[in-house]
Scaffold this active site. Sequence first.
Site, PDB file in Angstrom:
ATOM      1  CG  ASP A   1      15.248 -12.238  18.081  1.00  0.00           C
ATOM      2  OD1 ASP A   1      14.676 -11.878  19.121  1.00  0.00           O
ATOM      3  OD2 ASP A   1      15.915 -13.274  17.990  1.00  0.00           O
ATOM      4  N   GLY A   2      13.896 -10.447  14.129  1.00  0.00           N
ATOM      5  CA  GLY A   2      13.827  -9.460  13.052  1.00  0.00           C
ATOM      6  C   GLY A   2      12.411  -8.947  12.861  1.00  0.00           C
TER       7      GLY A   2
ATOM      8  CG  HIS B   1      20.322 -16.225  10.921  1.00  0.00           C
ATOM      9  ND1 HIS B   1      19.399 -15.692  11.784  1.00  0.00           N
ATOM     10  CD2 HIS B   1      19.880 -15.915   9.678  1.00  0.00           C
ATOM     11  CE1 HIS B   1      18.443 -15.094  11.093  1.00  0.00           C
ATOM     12  NE2 HIS B   1      18.729 -15.208   9.810  1.00  0.00           N
TER      13      HIS B   1
ATOM     14  NE  ARG C   1      -8.211  16.646  -3.330  1.00  0.00           N
ATOM     15  CZ  ARG C   1      -8.177  17.379  -2.223  1.00  0.00           C
ATOM     16  NH1 ARG C   1      -8.064  16.814  -1.048  1.00  0.00           N
ATOM     17  NH2 ARG C   1      -8.234  18.693  -2.298  1.00  0.00           N
TER      18      ARG C   1
ATOM     19  CB  SER D   1      -6.506  14.871   2.323  1.00  0.00           C
ATOM     20  OG  SER D   1      -6.413  15.849   3.333  1.00  0.00           O
TER      21      SER D   1
ATOM     22  CD  GLU E   1       2.036   6.677   6.025  1.00  0.00           C
ATOM     23  OE1 GLU E   1       2.912   6.162   6.757  1.00  0.00           O
ATOM     24  OE2 GLU E   1       1.569   7.812   6.224  1.00  0.00           O
TER      25      GLU E   1
ATOM     26  CG  PHE F   1       3.035  10.045   2.762  1.00  0.00           C
ATOM     27  CD1 PHE F   1       4.282  10.598   3.008  1.00  0.00           C
ATOM     28  CD2 PHE F   1       1.915  10.778   3.127  1.00  0.00           C
ATOM     29  CE1 PHE F   1       4.422  11.858   3.589  1.00  0.00           C
ATOM     30  CE2 PHE F   1       2.033  12.037   3.702  1.00  0.00           C
ATOM     31  CZ  PHE F   1       3.284  12.582   3.939  1.00  0.00           C
TER      32      PHE F   1
ATOM     33  CG  HIS G   1      -2.724  15.548  -2.026  1.00  0.00           C
ATOM     34  ND1 HIS G   1      -3.909  14.864  -1.854  1.00  0.00           N
ATOM     35  CD2 HIS G   1      -2.877  16.710  -1.344  1.00  0.00           C
ATOM     36  CE1 HIS G   1      -4.731  15.568  -1.110  1.00  0.00           C
ATOM     37  NE2 HIS G   1      -4.143  16.700  -0.782  1.00  0.00           N
TER      38      HIS G   1
ATOM     39  CG  ASP H   1       1.383  20.393   2.308  1.00  0.00           C
ATOM     40  OD1 ASP H   1       1.211  21.416   2.997  1.00  0.00           O
ATOM     41  OD2 ASP H   1       0.625  19.413   2.367  1.00  0.00           O
TER      42      ASP H   1
END
Lengths: 536, 536
Positions: A3-4, A109, A204, A231, A273, A299, A323, A331
């Site tokens: 379930d998890g 459990h 980059r 990007s 991600e 991110f 970035h 941004d």
Amino acid sequence: MSDGDLMEGVAAESASLAGHLGLGKLIYLYDDNRVTLSAATDITFTEDRAARFAAYGWHIETVADGNDLAAIAQALTAAREETRRPSLILVRTHLGYGSPHKQDSFEAHGSPLGVDEVRLTKDHLGWPTEPPFDIPDAARAHFREAMTRGAQAEAEWNARFATYAGKFPDLARELRQILSGEPAAGWDADLPRFAADAKGMATRVASGKVMNAIAPRLPALVGGSADLDPSTHTVLKELGAFEPPGLERADTQGSEGGGWTYAGRNLHFGVREHAMGAILNGIAAHGGAIPYGATFMVFSDYMRPPMRLAALMGLHVIYVFTHDSVALGEDGATHQPVEQLAGLRSVPRLVVLRPADANETVCAWRVAVATRDRPVALVLTRQDVPTLDRARFAAAEGLARGAYVLLDPPGGDPEMILIASGSEVGLIVAAGERLTAQGHRIRLVSFPSWELFDAQPREYRDAVLPPALHTRLAVEAGVSQGWHRYVGERGDVLALDRFGASAPGGVVMRELGFTVENVCARALALRGVSPEVAGG
Amino acid sequence: MSDGDLMEGVAAESASLAGHLGLGKLIYLYDDNRVTLSAATDITFTEDRAARFAAYGWHIETVADGNDLAAIAQALTAAREETRRPSLILVRTHLGYGSPHKQDSFEAHGSPLGVDEVRLTKDHLGWPTEPPFDIPDAARAHFREAMTRGAQAEAEWNARFATYAGKFPDLARELRQILSGEPAAGWDADLPRFAADAKGMATRVASGKVMNAIAPRLPALVGGSADLDPSTHTVLKELGAFEPPGLERADTQGSEGGGWTYAGRNLHFGVREHAMGAILNGIAAHGGAIPYGATFMVFSDYMRPPMRLAALMGLHVIYVFTHDSVALGEDGATHQPVEQLAGLRSVPRLVVLRPADANETVCAWRVAVATRDRPVALVLTRQDVPTLDRARFAAAEGLARGAYVLLDPPGGDPEMILIASGSEVGLIVAAGERLTAQGHRIRLVSFPSWELFDAQPREYRDAVLPPALHTRLAVEAGVSQGWHRYVGERGDVLALDRFGASAPGGVVMRELGFTVENVCARALALRGVSPEVAGG
């Protein structure tokens, strides 16, 4: 699957992508016991799981009784026969099955049943209570059959591969090479060199050029980004998109040339991600590929759990994080990484590389491909940085030792050391020129990787950062955490212990103190400081 | 909502929970434009979104044309009228609408159209090309109506509230108090004190006792865990579960007493850490509650993005992270936090508190409730730690200053400082006793929070860590990153720059060097070290 597993977001991202990609070999056996660690699923998880997975494009099977082995076998057969969709088999089970007091209870459990309840459970199931660990001969014999079957399968495979290798020796050699995990000799023959250039290029962009230069000789290199190719510059041009073959798609814009098939080397993860990080681990653990994944540095926070697992498992995964500082500009603070560099460095075994210019980026990729026993994160700029003149400065290959002396004053004997990583190396180079013009004797150190530097012998580390030279300034557009170890208590750190702000990158850097003037002022201030231990 | 929002795992976790909870006030307007930053959604995201949300228990509306305002209004009305289910409105739109060359193209996602294409788009839409930023009077007048409507609504609300306050002055005062964000005077009247005890108790257990002691006088305190209540000790007993009222649920095991209603103060997040973090932010931003969320320390990695936002936005959120080191034992390296403490400390503005014993845990909760302008993370043990005798050691209130002198040698004048946080404070206390018995003069410093210590005046910091006293050893069962700043280059750090291992907690700690013998050996070794700057 539990379930998890079905509740966690990473599993939702992955299941959506698996459905999209039509991964027919994938089968989830879902242990549908309706109890989690703290409660029944009625308190948190009442969605229609089968309908959700059907919406993802999965094939669904249901087994009403988890003890009905024939029904499970039948569902597995149906799942195997479905080759164009992944399969979810919901198997209704009971946690603590047979336990008179604990069956279907969350107390079964995370905690043992206990001696008494185990005896009651065995009684209830008609199982002998003595000896406590009893494996009947029939069960033992059944499981041992797997050894014979496995040995047979291996022998058959080896014979088939020997036949294949006899017929196609070159292809067999290539397959062995790729499965070994080691890049073929000469993989790096086409690595570029970048000419000195004051305007320079973003690391980059340099990274994208390196990747496309090495991809033809490095067929194991596969990967992509979480919807940021334009990007992150991580597309392998003309090498195809990993997409289900034979499907009619209305809109193929964004694909990179080379067609849509399972032979495509560009993976499109979507805005996912966390799943990207997990999928890279799966590919690396399988072997036969060196997977990479790209997103904006900020991110990377979304994928810390799989990065940690890659480090723990020693998986060869390459992350491309672009970035990489507040210098990304408009941004704003939500997109400007500040603490991410410290966060990545904190993960044991993860190698973090923040190259200073295009040629250090070439060397960073060389390290990333050659480092086979752990993950490597490349930390790259959005903005242009000068391509240093390596006739004047030390060779970029110094990156492989983590930190190196980029420039010493004529005749040596520096009075202070300026240290930086990535885009801030250009800043200390400019500050060094000004201080030199004022008659100071400056050593410049490029410091792209703490992990690689810490692994060097003491003699090398002392040569780069001489113990007797206390006047050290580290400059980095991120939090200061950890830099004090390298500058010592009589040194200083020009860093950013706050969040960023929204403005053009150059303005943000200037307002937050990353200027030649400020570097010079902080460096000169050090020359007057008395040598005492700071309280913090 | 965008395509990306629907792809991210955190949104999937949240939507599943919103459906379960029957949050009828929640409406998603989904900008269904089928284009992301790098491609069309055909390359990554072809699931049946409406069917997925229906599976979560949502009400679904579809608008075929995003420029059809009447259809949108109708869908919004239907969504508002549905009070027992959240609503998803799929609105088909076109990115770069009206642009002759960029409509429906990913190139219109992250890049400006450019001067020429903007002119062509205006031509195509029949809009004047000059002046470049033109707001017609009718549009201006329409938007300005909002100011009048808003002023009226505020005046009406104030009048209604004044009437209410006249009739129910006590309730009105309580509501104002709660909405102010400040705890009512006396909220801390029932904070417990724990008696000295060599066996002691886990700080997670002490935390649970504190929470239940303060909950009655602090009605704003609401929260829960990501399916770990029995382990994190974060249940508010008998204060109800936040669940949709009037529903028949087959299995209510795991609920904590007090019934299932929207007045319940215990939130059940399921196995959804990322959504938990995001939901806490929403509650804090709304106001009227001090939300807390709990999970195991290692799973804090799953919720770094919302923790960062809480810090950036200055939200008053409390995190309760238990099982805070390798001392948790048998669950092994996957569950043993090592780098998480450094990772949390790296986030600007986030206050991290790792109390040493039950009474420091009391003080930690006092700081967590009183610190209104930023998030606070409490880092707590699974295992028992001694409850220190505060008649012998300094008062636990020293925690509020981040670090404090726990004990000095008789007459002062220490020859070395042993520093630790959390469970390792018990270790330096034992080591201090042994070294003292050997005739050494030892200062013990409990160091629960870097952020709070760094905010102290220089005099206080220098009093705790005197600049002239270079012999300092910091002890912490986590990575060493950042500690060198406090011990200086002539000090040492006994830490854990590797992943953990699976064994009983005591065995893991011993094997990894966290023993009285090792602390004493490392401390004594410092007495013979020559004062030079280390190369790293």
